[in-house]
Write a protein that holds these residues in place. Structure first.
Motif, PDB file in Angstrom:
ATOM      1  N   LEU A  13       0.575  -1.374  -0.461  1.00 37.60           N
ATOM      2  CA  LEU A  13      -0.238  -0.528   0.136  1.00 37.60           C
ATOM      3  C   LEU A  13       1.395   1.556  -0.133  1.00 37.60           C
ATOM      4  O   LEU A  13       0.227   1.964  -0.650  1.00 37.60           O
ATOM      5  CB  LEU A  13      -0.985   0.105   1.029  1.00 37.60           C
ATOM      6  CG  LEU A  13      -2.368  -0.894   0.975  1.00 37.60           C
ATOM      7  CD1 LEU A  13      -2.468  -1.185   2.536  1.00 37.60           C
ATOM      8  CD2 LEU A  13      -3.533  -0.429   0.263  1.00 37.60           C
ATOM      9  N   GLN A  14       1.605   0.726   0.830  1.00 34.77           N
ATOM     10  CA  GLN A  14       3.070   2.781   0.513  1.00 34.77           C
ATOM     11  C   GLN A  14       3.687   2.506  -0.544  1.00 34.77           C
ATOM     12  O   GLN A  14       3.807   3.815  -1.285  1.00 34.77           O
ATOM     13  CB  GLN A  14       3.409   2.205   1.559  1.00 34.77           C
ATOM     14  CG  GLN A  14       3.590   2.200   2.927  1.00 34.77           C
ATOM     15  CD  GLN A  14       4.363   2.034   4.058  1.00 34.77           C
ATOM     16  OE1 GLN A  14       5.609   1.400   4.295  1.00 34.77           O
ATOM     17  NE2 GLN A  14       4.502   2.515   5.429  1.00 34.77           N
ATOM     18  N   LYS A  15       3.772   1.179  -1.152  1.00 38.56           N
ATOM     19  CA  LYS A  15       4.312   1.399  -2.412  1.00 38.56           C
ATOM     20  C   LYS A  15       3.505   2.076  -3.756  1.00 38.56           C
ATOM     21  O   LYS A  15       3.831   2.840  -4.311  1.00 38.56           O
ATOM     22  CB  LYS A  15       5.164  -0.233  -3.424  1.00 38.56           C
ATOM     23  CG  LYS A  15       5.440   0.079  -4.748  1.00 38.56           C
ATOM     24  CD  LYS A  15       6.744   0.426  -4.403  1.00 38.56           C
ATOM     25  CE  LYS A  15       7.876   0.167  -5.997  1.00 38.56           C
ATOM     26  NZ  LYS A  15       8.628   0.822  -5.914  1.00 38.56           N
ATOM     27  N   THR A  16       1.950   1.731  -3.231  1.00 37.93           N
ATOM     28  CA  THR A  16       0.986   2.226  -4.418  1.00 37.93           C
ATOM     29  C   THR A  16       0.788   3.389  -4.093  1.00 37.93           C
ATOM     30  O   THR A  16      -0.688   3.800  -4.402  1.00 37.93           O
ATOM     31  CB  THR A  16       0.205   1.132  -5.245  1.00 37.93           C
ATOM     32  OG1 THR A  16      -0.549   0.801  -4.078  1.00 37.93           O
ATOM     33  CG2 THR A  16       1.420  -0.308  -4.899  1.00 37.93           C
ATOM     34  N   GLY A  17       1.224   4.578  -2.895  1.00 41.64           N
ATOM     35  CA  GLY A  17       0.709   5.253  -2.308  1.00 41.64           C
ATOM     36  C   GLY A  17      -0.595   4.992  -2.144  1.00 41.64           C
ATOM     37  O   GLY A  17      -1.982   6.105  -2.124  1.00 41.64           O
ATOM     38  N   GLY A  18      -0.816   3.605  -1.485  1.00 42.58           N
ATOM     39  CA  GLY A  18      -2.843   3.933  -1.101  1.00 42.58           C
ATOM     40  C   GLY A  18      -3.789   3.146  -1.912  1.00 42.58           C
ATOM     41  O   GLY A  18      -4.888   3.158  -1.554  1.00 42.58           O
ATOM     42  N   ASN A  19      -3.253   2.691  -3.690  1.00 36.54           N
ATOM     43  CA  ASN A  19      -4.431   2.396  -4.343  1.00 36.54           C
ATOM     44  C   ASN A  19      -4.152   0.970  -3.681  1.00 36.54           C
ATOM     45  O   ASN A  19      -3.635  -0.129  -3.872  1.00 36.54           O
ATOM     46  CB  ASN A  19      -3.716   2.677  -5.494  1.00 36.54           C
ATOM     47  CG  ASN A  19      -4.470   2.521  -6.784  1.00 36.54           C
ATOM     48  OD1 ASN A  19      -4.937   1.458  -6.627  1.00 36.54           O
ATOM     49  ND2 ASN A  19      -5.405   3.316  -7.888  1.00 36.54           N
ATOM     50  N   GLN A  20      -5.589   0.715  -4.168  1.00 40.25           N
ATOM     51  CA  GLN A  20      -5.726  -1.062  -3.358  1.00 40.25           C
ATOM     52  C   GLN A  20      -5.875  -1.712  -4.681  1.00 40.25           C
ATOM     53  O   GLN A  20      -5.258  -2.858  -4.049  1.00 40.25           O
ATOM     54  CB  GLN A  20      -7.380  -0.282  -2.784  1.00 40.25           C
ATOM     55  CG  GLN A  20      -7.327  -0.492  -0.889  1.00 40.25           C
ATOM     56  CD  GLN A  20      -8.685  -0.261  -0.523  1.00 40.25           C
ATOM     57  OE1 GLN A  20      -9.067  -0.808  -1.252  1.00 40.25           O
ATOM     58  NE2 GLN A  20      -9.173   0.537  -0.129  1.00 40.25           N
ATOM     59  N   VAL A  21      -6.339  -1.215  -5.464  1.00 44.48           N
ATOM     60  CA  VAL A  21      -6.222  -1.665  -6.515  1.00 44.48           C
ATOM     61  C   VAL A  21      -4.159  -2.099  -7.059  1.00 44.48           C
ATOM     62  O   VAL A  21      -4.142  -3.630  -7.475  1.00 44.48           O
ATOM     63  CB  VAL A  21      -6.948  -1.413  -8.099  1.00 44.48           C
ATOM     64  CG1 VAL A  21      -6.779  -2.419  -9.234  1.00 44.48           C
ATOM     65  CG2 VAL A  21      -8.428  -1.101  -7.852  1.00 44.48           C
ATOM     66  N   GLN A  22      -3.662  -0.888  -7.319  1.00 40.74           N
ATOM     67  CA  GLN A  22      -2.918  -1.504  -7.900  1.00 40.74           C
ATOM     68  C   GLN A  22      -2.183  -2.434  -6.884  1.00 40.74           C
ATOM     69  O   GLN A  22      -1.014  -3.261  -6.578  1.00 40.74           O
ATOM     70  CB  GLN A  22      -1.750  -0.195  -7.831  1.00 40.74           C
ATOM     71  CG  GLN A  22      -2.662   0.604  -9.051  1.00 40.74           C
ATOM     72  CD  GLN A  22      -1.462   2.382  -9.323  1.00 40.74           C
ATOM     73  OE1 GLN A  22      -0.828   2.184  -8.550  1.00 40.74           O
ATOM     74  NE2 GLN A  22      -2.299   2.984  -9.762  1.00 40.74           N
ATOM     75  N   ALA A  23      -2.496  -2.196  -5.456  1.00 37.98           N
ATOM     76  CA  ALA A  23      -1.447  -3.455  -4.380  1.00 37.98           C
ATOM     77  C   ALA A  23      -1.938  -4.449  -4.426  1.00 37.98           C
ATOM     78  O   ALA A  23      -0.759  -5.166  -4.131  1.00 37.98           O
ATOM     79  CB  ALA A  23      -1.867  -2.397  -2.922  1.00 37.98           C
ATOM     80  N   ALA A  24      -2.945  -4.952  -4.265  1.00 40.45           N
ATOM     81  CA  ALA A  24      -3.830  -6.219  -4.885  1.00 40.45           C
ATOM     82  C   ALA A  24      -3.073  -6.290  -6.019  1.00 40.45           C
ATOM     83  O   ALA A  24      -2.844  -8.099  -5.318  1.00 40.45           O
ATOM     84  CB  ALA A  24      -5.285  -6.046  -4.639  1.00 40.45           C
ATOM     85  N   GLN A  25      -2.596  -5.745  -7.011  1.00 45.80           N
ATOM     86  CA  GLN A  25      -2.134  -6.641  -8.206  1.00 45.80           C
ATOM     87  C   GLN A  25      -0.481  -6.778  -8.192  1.00 45.80           C
ATOM     88  O   GLN A  25      -0.023  -7.846  -8.436  1.00 45.80           O
ATOM     89  CB  GLN A  25      -2.101  -5.775  -9.786  1.00 45.80           C
ATOM     90  CG  GLN A  25      -3.262  -5.781  -9.887  1.00 45.80           C
ATOM     91  CD  GLN A  25      -3.716  -4.317 -10.808  1.00 45.80           C
ATOM     92  OE1 GLN A  25      -3.000  -3.347 -11.397  1.00 45.80           O
ATOM     93  NE2 GLN A  25      -4.241  -4.550 -12.074  1.00 45.80           N
ATOM     94  N   LEU A  26       0.069  -6.143  -7.469  1.00 43.86           N
ATOM     95  CA  LEU A  26       1.337  -6.064  -6.556  1.00 43.86           C
ATOM     96  C   LEU A  26       1.599  -7.058  -5.801  1.00 43.86           C
ATOM     97  O   LEU A  26       2.761  -8.104  -6.128  1.00 43.86           O
ATOM     98  CB  LEU A  26       1.764  -5.061  -6.408  1.00 43.86           C
ATOM     99  CG  LEU A  26       4.025  -5.312  -5.548  1.00 43.86           C
ATOM    100  CD1 LEU A  26       4.251  -5.072  -6.939  1.00 43.86           C
ATOM    101  CD2 LEU A  26       3.919  -3.447  -4.551  1.00 43.86           C
ATOM    102  N   LEU A  27       0.597  -7.942  -5.168  1.00 43.51           N
ATOM    103  CA  LEU A  27       0.550  -8.817  -4.005  1.00 43.51           C
ATOM    104  C   LEU A  27       0.042  -9.790  -4.715  1.00 43.51           C
ATOM    105  O   LEU A  27       0.071 -11.660  -3.792  1.00 43.51           O
ATOM    106  CB  LEU A  27      -0.121  -8.960  -2.983  1.00 43.51           C
ATOM    107  CG  LEU A  27       0.607  -7.489  -2.172  1.00 43.51           C
ATOM    108  CD1 LEU A  27      -0.509  -7.031  -0.884  1.00 43.51           C
ATOM    109  CD2 LEU A  27       1.585  -8.264  -1.526  1.00 43.51           C
TER     110      LEU A  27
END
Length: 225
Positions: free
Chosen positions: A185-199
């Protein structure tokens, strides 16, 4: 995703008031939240429709459903095609389970219907299942990425083994999982969609884990992301 919405309309007819209930059901195989980010879907329309959302994982992520779905379609097409096919051979079922099904349930339905049209006996054989090439298996993780990840795990477990006696019964799996989510979340600036994709998980799973670990208290996350 499935989106359900109820709407009530009233119309005056003479001395009567007629109420009509309408339920709107919308289905899509696209990530609408990501489409909004890229300007491919109207945000106001999304929030107008999105009363109740149901996320259904792709068929490749729920292999346990395949035998039951295959049995359902077998019975359905036996009636429609006036066939008397007894079942699917183990080899054919293995072929069904190992396939990636990029077209999800609709593709499975069409493949089984075609197989039953071709079948002249009592059992669906492997030759009856004409599946498109390229989706037999999910793309394997690259060897380089896998080796890098395993190296990180080796280092982590080496450090954990040194502190196992002083951890005080701490649930290290939860600590690691929470840490990964926070950092994504920190890496994506709190963007949940991008964070989910990253994980490598879907947004619904991410939100569930965020609630479990009370992560909103530690990371500034927008509800609209």
């Amino acid at each position: 995703m499935r989106v359900l919405q109820d709407r009530s309309f009233e119309r005056l007819g003479g001395n009567e008031t007629i109420t009509v209930d309408v339920r709107i059901i919308v289905a899509t195989n696209k990530d609408l939240e990501e489409a909004i980010i890229h300007g491919q879907f109207r945000e106001d329309l999304y929030y107008r429709l999105n009363v109740v959302s149901i996320h259904i994982p792709p068929l490749r992520e729920r292999k346990e459903d395949l035998p039951e779905l295959a049995s359902y379609f077998l019975n359905k097409f036996n009636r429609e095609l006036k066939k008397r096919i007894v079942g699917i051979t183990p080899g054919s079922m293995d072929k069904i389970v190992s396939y990636g099904w990029p077209g999800n349930v609709r593709q499975l339905e069409n493949a089984l219907k075609r197989a039953m049209v071709l079948c002249q006996g009592e059992w669906i054989l492997e030759d009856h299942l004409l599946l498109e090439k390229g989706a037999e298996k999910e793309e394997p993780e690259s060897d380089l990425a896998k080796r890098s990840f395993e190296t990180l795990l080796d280092v982590l477990f080496e450090e954990l083994s040194k502190t196992s006696g002083t951890s005080g019964g701490l649930d290290m799996v939860s600590v690691i999982e929470k840490g990964l989510i926070v950092r994504a979340l920190q890496k994506t600036g709190g963007n949940q969609v991008q964070a989910a994709q990253l994980l490598g998980i879907n947004r619904g799973t991410l939100r569930g884990k965020m609630e479990r670990y009370s992560i909103k208290k530690e990371v500034l996350v927008s509800d609209n992301d």
